[in-house]
Write an enzyme that holds these catalytic residues in place. Structure first.
Site, short mmCIF file in Angstrom:
data_model
loop_
_atom_site.label_atom_id
_atom_site.label_comp_id
_atom_site.label_asym_id
_atom_site.label_seq_id
_atom_site.Cartn_x
_atom_site.Cartn_y
_atom_site.Cartn_z
N GLU A 1 0.80 -1.33 -0.08
CA GLU A 1 -0.01 -0.20 0.09
C GLU A 1 0.86 1.19 0.21
OE1 GLU A 1 -3.61 1.78 2.61
OE2 GLU A 1 -3.19 -0.12 3.08
N HIS B 1 -1.76 10.21 -0.20
CA HIS B 1 -2.00 9.05 -0.53
C HIS B 1 -2.07 8.76 -2.11
CE1 HIS B 1 -3.35 4.54 -0.19
NE2 HIS B 1 -4.43 5.00 -1.29
#
Length: 429
Positions: free
Chosen positions: A81, A373
């Protein structure tokens, strides 16, 4: 090893430069450096699981800026991630000058459960088990003399009556000190070997004999003071505390809040070859111990106006046995951290979990979780679109400026830059 975890611009170094730096500071051999990129051999993979046909890679990165119990340390994290490693590193920086993160472990005790059915006198059977306590413990410890010689082994037993919809079960807990091993094999072997004696003593029928992953006697606690100034000021800190209170009161929010904790913890557990499912199951069960699923962390202000975070979580990990010794990269990860005991490793994992949770809360309380992100995720999209080398960063920069991270737009940007054309918002020319 005397590594300083604050290395300015570490994230800007090339992969080769980072590897060279950590190899020098962690005293890695040339063979270990090669294994970092080579991963498992097929022979090793085949010896670890069944029906092997290949491997799947997970990126291994280093979290920087960590000081744990006064020790500077780079912490290996394995995760797919984007933003997880950067987030933990940034949060750790806010605690570094205020002492870093401190951890404490309650020990290395695991529980083994033995389920006994078909008992006509469960209360009397419980008493009989306690009457034979020493004999039960001795028989278990005979199965693992090495563990006993190291100071481990069965230290106590508990006997519980569990009422189900059909009957009252007798469940015996073996309280086992597994020392520097996670302990599943040792505990399960003991539970199985002592079952005939248990049946004789209780008059019942033993069915399940297995370790419990709710390791409530193997807790690790982490505490850190984080600079409110470095986090963005009083308003953001106030929002962070409010976000924690929301998670502690509402299980829907708590699930995502604790997922943030596990983003960090699981990445270190995986990097060191430990059992990610066991740690995650134990953590979520512990979050529900009051009868309601709640936050694993707490956040509050201290008298100086800085943010103080604490984490308490079960931590069933080891530094011997299993994949921690079979997987060469896991061994290198342990070497990089320079951990000598399972308790020390548990502290490192908890420190990352605390920092990761703060990073998530800080992002949510300020610019929103997607800004940082998505910029990191854009790298993956740029590569998917065919960008290579320096072009990747050019694509990411353009997408960030536009605040448009759709794959279709990134593909347009990539193709335009490949052709040497100017890029305009929403189209190429």
């Amino acid at each position: 090893m005397n590594t300083h975890s604050r290395v300015k611009g570490f994230y800007k170094l090339s992969v080769a430069e980072r590897v060279k730096w950590i190899a020098a500071n962690a005293c890695l051999t040339e063979e270990e450096v090669q294994k970092l990129s080579g991963g498992l051999s097929m022979d090793v993979a085949d010896s670890m699981v069944e029906n092997v046909i290949g491997q799947i890679g997970t990126p291994l990165g280093l979290a920087a800026n960590f000081k744990v119990n006064g020790k500077d340390v780079f912490i290996p994290m394995a995760t797919e991630e984007p933003s997880v490693i950067a987030a933990a590193s940034n949060a750790a920086k806010a605690a570094y000058d205020l002492g870093g993160i401190y951890t404490f472990s309650t020990g290395t005790i695991m529980r083994g459960q033995i389920q006994v059915l078909d008992i006509c006198d469960p209360y009397a059977a419980r008493a009989r088990v306690y009457e034979h306590k020493e004999e039960i413990m001795e028989q278990c410890n005979l199965k693992d003399p090495t563990l006993v010689a190291l100071g481990g082994g069965v230290k106590d037993i508990e006997v519980h009556l569990v009422n189900t919809v059909r009957e009252t079960m007798l469940v015996i807990h073996l309280i086992v000190d597994t020392k520097d091993a996670m302990g599943a094999n040792a505990v399960n072997t003991m539970a199985e070997c002592v079952s005939p004696l248990i049946e004789k003593v209780t008059g019942g029928r033993v069915v399940l004999r297995i370790i419990s992953n709710l390791a409530d006697k193997r807790l690790v606690r982490a505490r850190g003071v984080f600079s409110s100034e470095l986090l963005g000021g009083g308003e953001i800190v106030k929002n962070i505390i409010s976000a924690f209170e929301f998670a502690d009161a509402d299980p829907y929010r708590a699930a995502t809040h604790n997922k943030g904790v596990m983003n960090g913890m699981t990445a270190v557990v995986l990097a060191t070859g430990n059992d990610t499912r066991a740690v995650e199951a134990g953590a979520h069960a512990y979050a529900s111990r009051t009868g309601k699923y709640r936050s694993l962390t707490t956040w509050e202000l201290n008298k100086d106006g800085n943010l103080v975070g604490t984490l308490e979580v079960p931590m069933a990990v080891g530094i011997i046995g299993g994949a921690t010794k079979t997987n060469p990269v896991a061994k290198i990860a342990l070497k990089i951290m320079d951990v000598k005991t399972a308790e020390e490793l548990a502290g490192m994992i908890a420190a990352v979990g605390l920092a990761e949770n703060l990073a998530s809360l800080r992002a949510l309380s300020a610019e929103g979780i997607q800004t940082g992100h998505m910029r990191l995720h854009a790298k993956n999209l740029a590569i998917m679109a065919g960008a290579k080398g320096d072009l990747i960063e050019q694509v990411v920069q353009r997408a960030t400026e536009e605040k448009d991270f759709r794959y279709s737009r990134i593909l347009e940007i990539t193709n335009s830059l490949k052709r040497g054309e100017d890029v305009v918002d929403g189209a190429s020319e």
